[in-house]
Design an enzyme around this catalytic site. Sequence first.
Site, PDB file in Angstrom:
ATOM      1  N   LYS A   1      -4.835   6.856   9.281  1.00 42.38           N
ATOM      2  CA  LYS A   1      -4.702   7.586   8.132  1.00 42.38           C
ATOM      3  C   LYS A   1      -6.198   7.461   7.513  1.00 42.38           C
ATOM      4  O   LYS A   1      -6.985   6.622   7.746  1.00 42.38           O
ATOM      5  CB  LYS A   1      -3.687   6.888   7.126  1.00 42.38           C
ATOM      6  CG  LYS A   1      -3.571   7.612   5.813  1.00 42.38           C
ATOM      7  CD  LYS A   1      -2.498   6.895   5.025  1.00 42.38           C
ATOM      8  CE  LYS A   1      -2.360   7.731   3.850  1.00 42.38           C
ATOM      9  NZ  LYS A   1      -1.079   6.986   2.991  1.00 42.38           N
TER      10      LYS A   1
ATOM     11  N   SER B   1       2.272  10.380   1.178  1.00 40.63           N
ATOM     12  CA  SER B   1       0.730  10.961   1.532  1.00 40.63           C
ATOM     13  C   SER B   1       0.582  10.640   2.639  1.00 40.63           C
ATOM     14  O   SER B   1      -0.415  11.354   3.029  1.00 40.63           O
ATOM     15  CB  SER B   1       0.067   9.969   0.416  1.00 40.63           C
ATOM     16  OG  SER B   1      -0.083   8.613   0.839  1.00 40.63           O
TER      17      SER B   1
ATOM     18  N   SER C   1       5.259   6.614   1.264  1.00 35.21           N
ATOM     19  CA  SER C   1       4.195   7.366   1.781  1.00 35.21           C
ATOM     20  C   SER C   1       4.332   7.440   3.483  1.00 35.21           C
ATOM     21  O   SER C   1       3.572   7.999   4.134  1.00 35.21           O
ATOM     22  CB  SER C   1       2.759   7.207   1.375  1.00 35.21           C
ATOM     23  OG  SER C   1       2.876   7.607   0.249  1.00 35.21           O
TER      24      SER C   1
END
Lengths: 92, 470, 464
Positions: free
Chosen positions: C59, C134, C159
């Site tokens: 990420k 996210s 997320s």
Amino acid sequence: MKDEEIDRVASTASIRLTEEEKKLFKKDMENILEWFSRLDEIDTQDTEPAFHPIDVKNEMREDKVEESLDRDEAMKNTKNKEDGFFKGPRIR
Amino acid sequence: MTNDVRIGLETHLQLMTKSKLFCGCPNRGVEEPNTRTCPTCLGMPGARPQVNKRAIEMGIKIAKALGCKIPKEMNFSRKTYFYPDMPKNFQTTQFSLPIGTNGQIKMELGGEEKTVRIKRVHLEEDPGKLKHVGGGITSADYVLVDYNRSGTPLCEVVTEPDLSSPNEARIFLRKLSDIFEYLKVYDSTGEGTIRSDANVSTWSERTEVKNITGFKDIEKALIYEIRRQKNLKKRGKEVIRETRTYDDSTGTTKSLRTKEKEADYGYIFDPDLTRIELHTDWIEKLAKDIPELPHEKKRRYVEEYGVSREVAVTISSDFELAKTFEKLIDDLDVERASSMLAGPVKKVLNYNDMRFKESKLTTEKIKKLLDMIDEGQVTERNAEMILRVVATENKDPERVKEDKGFGKVTENKTKEIVERVLEENKDAAEDYIKGKDEALNHLVGQVMKGSGGSADPREARKLLKDMIKD
Amino acid sequence: MKYSGMTARSFVEEDVDHSDFYTRLYERMDEIKTLGLHRKLELKQIKQGELNGLPFTLKDSICSKDDPTYAGSKILEGYRPPYDATVAMKIKEAGGNIFAKTHQDEFAFGTGSLNCAFTTPKNPWDEERCCGGSSGGAAGLAASLDLPHINLGESTGGSISEPASFCGVVGLTPTYGLVSRHGLISFANSLDKIGPIARNVEDVALGLDIISGKDRKDQTTVGTSEKYTEALGEDVSGTRIGLPEGYFEISDEEVSETVLKATEELEDLGAEITKVKMDMTEASLPTYYILAPAEASTNLARYCGMRYGMEDKIEGSFKDYFSKIRGKGFGEEVKRRIMIGTYTRMAGYRDKYYVKALKVRQKIIDDFKRVFKKVDILAAPTAPIVAPKIEELRKMKPVEQYKLDKLTAPVNLAGMPQISIPCGFHKKMPVGLHLMADHFHEKSILKLAHAYENRRGKIDYPGI
Ligand SMILES: [Mg+2]
Ligand SMILES: [Zn+2]
């Protein structure tokens, strides 16, 4: 929420907001804060605050020296530097 | 004049750990800027703090030595405010659960003991160091930042407003620093190792003066600020509640911000660090390491050895000096040792603005000097001259005596001088014979002068009497 | 060698030199570039070692040395960390290769990855829909890249689970403290957890094997590294599963039904299903939206135009300069949350909001602890809806968007492990089954998810 309050929060957070943003956030924050006050109904008198979800405590490091960053590495992400110092804005 | 002055101090002392408070960078060392930094002490995204156990142990000792209440559990908090020397724009410090509360320091003030209450003691990280380029703190064009100091462990000691003059504030700082040095957690000899913020009020509203470095500036800054406040009042103006900064280049304080502009620190618990339980057995184990503290030593010197209070304070306030005292009295008279240390030795240290450990003095050197006096090799006065040299140079007292000719003049040599003085001062000799005792004093003085101070005055007096009789 | 559809685990276990594979991988990455899921990294040298050169993505908020790491924010554009996150280091040391950073909401503030400063990742099942957030890029990439690889996501309030559910892949959120956060650009430090996202349970277990364990650089880590892959394949009969009241009721009917059908299959596998009552579900979301922004607003204070990230010519006072950079560098949602987070910890409001929420959080944890005395695992829908259309989501007010976290926020506040696994479709979009367990019971949820996956059979991922 008063306009001055939005200004005070923005100033505390050091963020310059446009007038539109101020208006928008004022409305949003009023909504959100009202939503937050639902927690008032929950009785927490005998409850301790949870700092972490798991029981972690007394984590400490021995006093040992480890390698520091090479200065060029430490400063490679900025152009604002001078004679090995980071350059920053003045106090006033 | 100062009876309505109330001063509270928030003093930061740098702790002598090997590594920083939250990372492994060396706490001291090379002073090339930004060479002792890492992602953690530069506040780089994602880097975590790892708290130093020794710093916490030092904090416990300090809290204990200051008679503080130590909580069952402590933690660290984030104090958020923006400043170019703060890598994260928050300082990791202690807020609701500090390492110690409600202590006190007893200090000697004009022969009396005064207690200053300690509100709290906590640990926190030092920010980096700023260089204001193109002007002072309030007038520079920009700043240059060195983050070598960022993350140095600080112990902050907050007093109640119990101090009532700039002089008291200076004495208090000294005392605080003495205690820290006794605990071996602090070294007062470095630059900027002790820094205070002072709350000053001469009437009702108080001001906070930030950025006062060291022992001398505290007095200067406070004298200025008190005078400023009194002058305002005299002119019928009000003292406003504000934060001021001390400018050591001008010796003045300047307004930084008023109360309304005061930062809201928005403290939260630092979730990257865990809470720390302060177990009794841990505290007790550390308490065992606490040496006899200055005021305890002082009391013992007075009670056990019959040393005067003043001398006891002087000796006990310097850890290494006190150690020397205790070694000397193993085989020396207490009076002899204490008058040497509180007298000539202290004088030389003061003259050089040094602590005993910073000087080149050792117990052995002092012992030797005392022996030299006893053996009649040097006069007290010359011993002091030798002290001055050996305090700053790595030399043996005996060698200094020889090199500089500080040896005591032999009896024959003195005799020669006496003869010459009598020859040159026949009138005075006559006066003495006629019964004027002051005449003899004059003659002794002449002999001392003639010997360059090396003659023993008692011996000169005896010789003079003998030879006049002849 | 046939790589298409190969699992990460088989890739590691094949006794073959895989270095040619990376050419294929990069070609494939170029093909799916249109979805805006990732930023490609240059590999100077392909590592082999224990992991046989297995590819990984991180990420955007996970630091890897010298690689662009922006956390989805303009304020960090151009930033190359001078150090590796512990998870990145572990991957490299085990012989894995980090080949991309995946797009995300700016500083992980979002439920649809629409708050990304650089792109809007599109859902591979339907490009008009979002990937969730996210960790949207990570989940989207897992669904669209049919070559062996593992993605590391991060969850603060859901997320990992939510985008995994929206993209039809498996996402594991470990117990808080099981995986080091050192080198993870913080959202909310008492909530953030790094976890693996992949197409199957075996691969997320493998991912966890590699990244978990105590780390002296993150003092909130606990425990030792275990072999989670070894738990797979065990018998799950007798597992006590609780269906928490409230979770199904607020979800779309079709979503609820799909998940309930999946729990029936679990029953067929020998699990015992009961309904359980949870007391603190309603309180969780406001608690989360107080605590997370409060912590976040302190983490984000450091971005001020000095040392790294967005900068300008140094002029004016620091107050002006910092405010200007921060006003320009942060996106709208980030500013909104900084405002909220600053407000709730200010003197005068701190006790009413921040401290109160810390206490309610304890009650939420207690609520889960109580339930986990009666059942081993809680099963529920991961999200109340399937992936919404990007345009629909954009039109939603902040509080409405926040409510998409309703089913994941409670367990995330409790710091307990959870896995989302695809269990069917609604509107041709995947639905996620959420399995949650008590602290450090990763093995139980992995085991159960694995057994379910075997029974469910293969999913036909969309060909891009
Ligand atoms: Mg302080
Ligand atoms: Zn460091």
